[in-house]
Scaffold this motif. Structure first.
Motif, PDB file in Angstrom:
ATOM      1  N   GLY A  12      -0.787 -16.836  63.149  1.00  0.00           N
ATOM      2  CA  GLY A  12      -2.149 -16.568  62.720  1.00  0.00           C
ATOM      3  C   GLY A  12      -2.349 -15.413  62.050  1.00  0.00           C
ATOM      4  O   GLY A  12      -1.576 -14.429  62.174  1.00  0.00           O
ATOM      5  N   PHE A  13      -3.758 -15.037  61.576  1.00  0.00           N
ATOM      6  CA  PHE A  13      -3.991 -13.826  61.140  1.00  0.00           C
ATOM      7  C   PHE A  13      -3.840 -12.804  61.967  1.00  0.00           C
ATOM      8  O   PHE A  13      -4.279 -12.814  63.402  1.00  0.00           O
ATOM      9  CB  PHE A  13      -5.627 -13.779  60.616  1.00  0.00           C
ATOM     10  CG  PHE A  13      -6.208 -12.567  59.817  1.00  0.00           C
ATOM     11  CD1 PHE A  13      -5.757 -12.244  58.675  1.00  0.00           C
ATOM     12  CD2 PHE A  13      -6.990 -11.715  60.802  1.00  0.00           C
ATOM     13  CE1 PHE A  13      -6.144 -11.366  58.214  1.00  0.00           C
ATOM     14  CE2 PHE A  13      -7.222 -10.585  60.011  1.00  0.00           C
ATOM     15  CZ  PHE A  13      -7.040 -10.392  58.840  1.00  0.00           C
ATOM     16  N   GLY A  14      -3.350 -11.649  61.481  1.00  0.00           N
ATOM     17  CA  GLY A  14      -3.101 -10.466  62.353  1.00  0.00           C
ATOM     18  C   GLY A  14      -1.888 -10.265  63.481  1.00  0.00           C
ATOM     19  O   GLY A  14      -1.803  -9.563  64.387  1.00  0.00           O
ATOM     20  N   CYS A  15      -1.233 -11.520  63.344  1.00  0.00           N
ATOM     21  CA  CYS A  15       0.059 -11.553  64.199  1.00  0.00           C
ATOM     22  C   CYS A  15       0.850 -10.266  64.096  1.00  0.00           C
ATOM     23  O   CYS A  15       1.445  -9.987  65.025  1.00  0.00           O
ATOM     24  CB  CYS A  15       0.579 -12.893  63.945  1.00  0.00           C
ATOM     25  SG  CYS A  15       1.390 -12.829  62.157  1.00  0.00           S
ATOM     26  N   ASP A  16       1.002  -9.596  63.071  1.00  0.00           N
ATOM     27  CA  ASP A  16       1.823  -8.471  62.922  1.00  0.00           C
ATOM     28  C   ASP A  16       1.303  -7.274  63.630  1.00  0.00           C
ATOM     29  O   ASP A  16       1.988  -6.489  63.905  1.00  0.00           O
ATOM     30  CB  ASP A  16       2.089  -8.228  61.516  1.00  0.00           C
ATOM     31  CG  ASP A  16       0.629  -7.874  60.664  1.00  0.00           C
ATOM     32  OD1 ASP A  16      -0.338  -8.672  60.880  1.00  0.00           O
ATOM     33  OD2 ASP A  16       0.583  -6.994  59.776  1.00  0.00           O
ATOM     34  N   THR A  17       0.101  -7.064  64.002  1.00  0.00           N
ATOM     35  CA  THR A  17      -0.241  -6.198  64.738  1.00  0.00           C
ATOM     36  C   THR A  17      -0.537  -6.225  66.355  1.00  0.00           C
ATOM     37  O   THR A  17      -0.988  -5.330  66.992  1.00  0.00           O
ATOM     38  CB  THR A  17      -1.957  -5.816  64.189  1.00  0.00           C
ATOM     39  OG1 THR A  17      -2.884  -7.163  64.618  1.00  0.00           O
ATOM     40  CG2 THR A  17      -2.144  -5.647  62.666  1.00  0.00           C
TER      41      THR A  17
END
Length: 135
Positions: free
Chosen positions: A40-45
Motif C-alpha cells: 500500500g501507499f507509503g510502504c517504502d517509508t
C-alpha cells in the motif's frame, strides 16, 4: 561436471502468512510484522523500507520462508475439487458429495439444499478447505 549444491529447507505449501509476518489487504502477500502494514501507499517509508514492506514486485513463495512473500495458494491455486466433493458442469465450482450433483436445474431440491448444492451463491475458495467452493 557435478557441482556442489546447497539444500534449502522448504515448508509445505501454505495459505497463511508465516510466523512473524502480516498479510496485505488482499490476503495474498505477507510482509514482516515490523512493517506495521503490508504493501500500500507509503510502504517504502515503513521500518524495513520497500524491500521488506512493499508487495508490487514480490515473487517469493511463503513456503520458502523469505519475506515479503506471496501465498502459495495464490500462485498455485487448486485445480481439482477437494475430497468428498463433486464438481459442477463448468469445472469451476465444488459441492459436498452428499448433494449428488453440483448446481444445475433443481439444485435446491438436492440433499443438502440450495446452500450446499447450488453454485450461484458460492463465495468461498477451495484453497480455504470449505465446501461449497470455487476453484
Amino acid at each position: 561436471a557435478n557441482l556442489p549444491c546447497i539444500a534449502i529447507e522448504m515448508a509445505p505449501p501454505t495459505s497463511e502468512c508465516p510466523d512473524g509476518s502480516i498479510p496485505d489487504g488482499y490476503d495474498e502477500k505477507c510482509c514482516a510484522e515490523t512493517c506495521g502494514t503490508c504493501g500500500g501507499f507509503g510502504c517504502d517509508t515503513r521500518p524495513g523500507g520497500a524491500a521488506a514492506c512493499c508487495t508490487s514486485t514480490v515473487t517469493a513463495l511463503c513456503s520458502t520462508n523469505v519475506l515479503p512473500c506471496v501465498l502459495d495458494d495464490i500462485v498455485n491455486p487448486p485445480t481439482e475439487c477437494p475430497a468428498n466433493s463433486v464438481v459442477d458442469g463448468t469445472g469451476t465450482k465444488c459441492c459436498p458429495d452428499f448433494c449428488g450433483a453440483c448446481g444445475g436445474f433443481g439444485c435446491h431440491l438436492f440433499p443438502g439444499g440450495a446452500y450446499n448444492c447450488c453454485t450461484s451463491s458460492i463465495t468461498a475458495m477451495c484453497s480455504d478447505d470449505v465446501l461449497p467452493c470455487s476453484l
